[in-house]
Design a protein around this motif. Sequence first.
Motif: not given
Length: 537
Positions: A412-413, A441-442, A396-397, A438, A400, A388
């Motif tokens: 990507c998410p 979180r990325c 996000f790992t 996001f 994901e 991560t």
Amino acid sequence: MTCDNAGVQGDSDSQGDLWDVSSVAGHLLPEGSVFSFLAEHRFELFPPEMFTDLFPSRRGRPSIAPEVVASVLVLQALHGLSDRAAAEAVTFDLRWKAACGLPVDGAAFHPTVLTYWRRRLAASEHPNRIFEVVKEVIADTGVLNGRTRRALDSTVLDDAVATQDTVTQLVAAIRRVAALVPGAAEVVTRLGTAADYTRPGKPDIAWDDKTARDQLVDALVRDALSILAALTGPGTDPVDPDSPAGQALALLALVAGQDVEWITDDNDTAGGGGRWRIARKVAADRVISTVDPETRHARKTRSRRQDGYKGHIAAEPDTGLITAAKLTKAAGEGSGDAEVGGQLLAADGTLDGPAEVLGDSAYGSGRMLDALAEAGHDAVIKPKPVHTPSGLTEAFTADEFTVDHDRETVTCPNGETALFANKSRTATFGRACTTCPFRSRCTNSVRGRTVHIGEHDRRVRAHRARWARDEQMRRDYRQHRSMIERSIAWMTRGARTLRYRGVAKNDSWWNLRAAAVNLQRLTGLGLSLEDGTWALG
């Protein structure tokens, strides 16, 4: 015991005599111990013909019977004794005398006999034959029949030498070149200006003066490079790299380059536009001692460093019997758990088909998982932690991100898709991350999120997915994998510090230790010889 002059092997009298310890005090030996077992079965376990290839010449001197030396080597490895202490045990300990079939008043052989035998074994085509013969005993008993689980693990063992700093290594390496390379002594005397290389140890300087220390390091490296150029440059005779002289030159070249770096500043004392200083980083495969160039730094945790070697084993977890053993450097090429784990399984020899292989996350590399799958094994291995980005909370790992390995794309998410090339195997999202909701979180990189797709990514992702959904797999891991710690404990109890230098000698000892531990385990299970066949009571 009687001796002959036909070779280096002697003969033992299997009938014993009036003062034979087994006759006088054999009833005092602990039942089920290695001592009592060797006292009764050393001839069958270590027959003389097992060692005839070690001494092909028919000329020699009176010596010790092979089953006696083999028994002493096993007991020495089991109890972690030096050669001298083992020889004294043979002289003064009735249990050792009984195991070797000696009379009460029998004297031991000289300690160098054990050194001599170890060298002969190491140079032979079958250096680990004692371990192999104990494995044959295991196979004869049938104790592993139907047991298809194998657990893998490793542990770091302390080396037998002191770790040296850069200055000590440079001085020692130059002194070694002067002693081993023909004509080098005169070259060292002529070119060596930083220290008196006829004296061991560090030069006498003001060690609390940083400038003096920096000047010494610079001068030592310049001496080393000048000496190497004079001995290996144009117009010099070639040196065999496998000879002691070639190895001394190679070690000096390595030591002179692994810990230092060239910088340009105003403190240059010798001209040339700069100076040598201690590097601000540590070489990945750093030599830490010229006394034993194969010992290495290792880290069990970020805060705990250990110097030495790494001992690897494969074992049947329920019985604790060791089926393969190998010792490597503690770090560097060829020492990785996953790489050595595959070698252990290939050398196991006790499996008739596929196995359930148990290991911690160190064995969860994609290459290892692929190799196990190709061999038909079931990998019950804890997956490696998923990477991560640092500095982010709830990031996000890599799992994901959806990977299409056939089209070579990563999604990507947020639904954005990026290509990854075959060569770099890295997908870069770049501008797509600028307005992504996001992003926090990325990634916190101005260039956006990058995702590396490993060569075995498909296998690794499938293994992690299986681990997450397969409760039985996780239950088997918790129940059986932990049992390997028992075998590791048996291997290291009282023997955490090695007695020898170099991978080859310590690997021989590690395998001998595994043979002794297995024999102790088998005798505890009631090992006996019935009608010429090994069996467990």
